[in-house]
Design a protein around this motif. Structure first.
Motif, PDB file in Angstrom:
ATOM      1  N   MET A  71       0.750  -1.194   0.110  1.00  0.00           N
ATOM      2  CA  MET A  71       0.011   0.045  -0.054  1.00  0.00           C
ATOM      3  C   MET A  71       0.967   1.281   0.038  1.00  0.00           C
ATOM      4  O   MET A  71       0.546   2.146  -0.715  1.00  0.00           O
ATOM      5  CB  MET A  71      -0.902  -0.083   1.246  1.00  0.00           C
ATOM      6  CG  MET A  71      -2.082  -0.862   1.137  1.00  0.00           C
ATOM      7  SD  MET A  71      -3.045  -1.480   2.666  1.00  0.00           S
ATOM      8  CE  MET A  71      -3.954   0.253   2.516  1.00  0.00           C
ATOM      9  N   ALA A  72       2.036   1.394   0.958  1.00  0.00           N
ATOM     10  CA  ALA A  72       2.842   2.463   0.739  1.00  0.00           C
ATOM     11  C   ALA A  72       3.579   2.621  -0.526  1.00  0.00           C
ATOM     12  O   ALA A  72       3.721   3.815  -0.957  1.00  0.00           O
ATOM     13  CB  ALA A  72       3.720   2.189   1.836  1.00  0.00           C
ATOM     14  N   PHE A  73       3.860   1.464  -1.095  1.00  0.00           N
ATOM     15  CA  PHE A  73       4.455   1.519  -2.394  1.00  0.00           C
ATOM     16  C   PHE A  73       3.579   2.431  -3.521  1.00  0.00           C
ATOM     17  O   PHE A  73       4.251   2.860  -4.249  1.00  0.00           O
ATOM     18  CB  PHE A  73       4.772  -0.001  -2.831  1.00  0.00           C
ATOM     19  CG  PHE A  73       5.345  -0.055  -4.191  1.00  0.00           C
ATOM     20  CD1 PHE A  73       6.423   0.352  -4.824  1.00  0.00           C
ATOM     21  CD2 PHE A  73       4.304  -0.594  -5.239  1.00  0.00           C
ATOM     22  CE1 PHE A  73       6.956  -0.079  -5.961  1.00  0.00           C
ATOM     23  CE2 PHE A  73       4.690  -0.758  -6.384  1.00  0.00           C
ATOM     24  CZ  PHE A  73       6.041  -0.565  -6.813  1.00  0.00           C
ATOM     25  N   LEU A  74       2.397   2.156  -3.555  1.00  0.00           N
ATOM     26  CA  LEU A  74       1.489   2.731  -4.498  1.00  0.00           C
ATOM     27  C   LEU A  74       1.869   4.316  -4.495  1.00  0.00           C
ATOM     28  O   LEU A  74       1.544   4.908  -5.619  1.00  0.00           O
ATOM     29  CB  LEU A  74      -0.037   2.255  -4.193  1.00  0.00           C
ATOM     30  CG  LEU A  74      -0.347   0.872  -4.474  1.00  0.00           C
ATOM     31  CD1 LEU A  74      -1.732   0.676  -4.050  1.00  0.00           C
ATOM     32  CD2 LEU A  74      -0.036   0.662  -5.755  1.00  0.00           C
ATOM     33  N   VAL A  75       2.045   4.863  -3.484  1.00  0.00           N
ATOM     34  CA  VAL A  75       2.307   6.427  -3.232  1.00  0.00           C
ATOM     35  C   VAL A  75       4.021   6.770  -3.574  1.00  0.00           C
ATOM     36  O   VAL A  75       4.385   7.493  -4.335  1.00  0.00           O
ATOM     37  CB  VAL A  75       1.905   6.981  -1.766  1.00  0.00           C
ATOM     38  CG1 VAL A  75       2.322   8.230  -1.795  1.00  0.00           C
ATOM     39  CG2 VAL A  75       0.292   6.649  -1.864  1.00  0.00           C
ATOM     40  N   SER A  76       4.789   5.797  -2.652  1.00  0.00           N
ATOM     41  CA  SER A  76       6.058   6.231  -2.606  1.00  0.00           C
ATOM     42  C   SER A  76       6.818   6.090  -4.218  1.00  0.00           C
ATOM     43  O   SER A  76       7.858   6.494  -4.475  1.00  0.00           O
ATOM     44  CB  SER A  76       7.001   5.612  -1.744  1.00  0.00           C
ATOM     45  OG  SER A  76       6.631   3.995  -1.849  1.00  0.00           O
ATOM     46  N   PHE A  77       6.260   5.205  -5.021  1.00  0.00           N
ATOM     47  CA  PHE A  77       6.712   4.565  -6.461  1.00  0.00           C
ATOM     48  C   PHE A  77       6.974   5.889  -7.319  1.00  0.00           C
ATOM     49  O   PHE A  77       7.885   6.494  -7.701  1.00  0.00           O
ATOM     50  CB  PHE A  77       6.013   3.465  -6.983  1.00  0.00           C
ATOM     51  CG  PHE A  77       6.769   3.272  -8.387  1.00  0.00           C
ATOM     52  CD1 PHE A  77       8.180   2.730  -8.351  1.00  0.00           C
ATOM     53  CD2 PHE A  77       6.240   3.825  -9.344  1.00  0.00           C
ATOM     54  CE1 PHE A  77       8.427   2.492  -9.885  1.00  0.00           C
ATOM     55  CE2 PHE A  77       6.594   3.488 -10.675  1.00  0.00           C
ATOM     56  CZ  PHE A  77       7.807   2.991 -10.836  1.00  0.00           C
TER      57      PHE A  77
END
Length: 159
Positions: A71-77
Motif C-alpha cells: 500500500m505504501a509503495f503505491l504512493v512512494s513509487f
C-alpha cells in the motif's frame, strides 16, 4: 516548482558542502523525505487501515505487514521516480521511458528485498513491524542509491 525545490535544497546544503557533493545531498534529502513518507504510510496502513489483520483475497492471503508495504509503495513509487528524475539525477541524459523502465526494475528488486527482509525480521527475528520496516529501509536505500546512480539515471557518455 523544480527551481524552488533546488533553491531550498541549496540553502540547506551549505553546511554539508565540504563533506558531500550536492547530488548526494539531494538524494539524501529527497530519498529521505520519500522514505519517511513510505514509513508513515506503512504505519498508517498497518495500524489503522488494515488494523493488523490478514488481507484475504480470492486466491491469496497476505499478512498485514506485507500488505502495508504494498500500500505504501503505491504512493512512494511515483513520488520517488519524479524526485529522482527531476531533482536528484536531473543531469541524466537517458530517455525518460528508459529511466522509468529501469526505475521500475530497480523498484521491483527493492520490493523483493523489502519482502525478504520484512519476512525475516518480523516472522523469524520477531521484531515489531515498524522497527523491521526501518531496518529494511536502511538496507534497501543503500542498494538503491548505488543502483540509481550507476544504472537507472546514469549519464550516458556521448561519443
Amino acid at each position: 516548482m523544480k527551481q524552488l525545490i533546488f533553491n531550498i535544497l541549496a540553502f540547506f546544503y551549505k553546511p554539508f558542502a565540504k563533506i558531500m557533493p550536492f547530488q548526494t545531498f539531494r538524494y539524501i534529502a529527497c530519498g529521505g523525505g520519500n522514505t519517511l513518507l513510505d514509513i508513515f504510510l506503512f504505519f498508517i496502513s498497518y495500524n489503522f487501515i488494515l488494523n493488523k489483520q490478514m488481507v484475504h483475497l480470492p486466491f491469496l492471503t497476505i499478512s498485514p505487514h506485507i500488505a502495508a508495504v504494498l500500500m505504501a509503495f503505491l504512493v512512494s513509487f511515483p513520488t520517488g521516480f519524479l524526485l529522482n528524475k527531476y531533482i536528484v539525477f536531473s543531469d541524466s541524459n537517458l530517455r525518460g521511458r528508459v529511466q522509468l523502465v529501469r526505475y521500475f526494475m530497480l523498484v521491483g528488486v527493492c520490493l523483493l528485498l523489502n519482502y525478504i527482509c520484512m519476512k525475516l525480521f518480523v516472522e523469524y527475528c520477531h521484531f515489531y513491524p515498524t522497527v523491521a520496516k526501518v531496518l529494511t529501509t536502511v538496507i534497501v536505500v543503500s542498494f538503491s542509491y548505488i543502483t540509481q546512480k550507476k544504472f537507472t539515471f546514469k549519464v550516458k557518455v556521448e561519443r
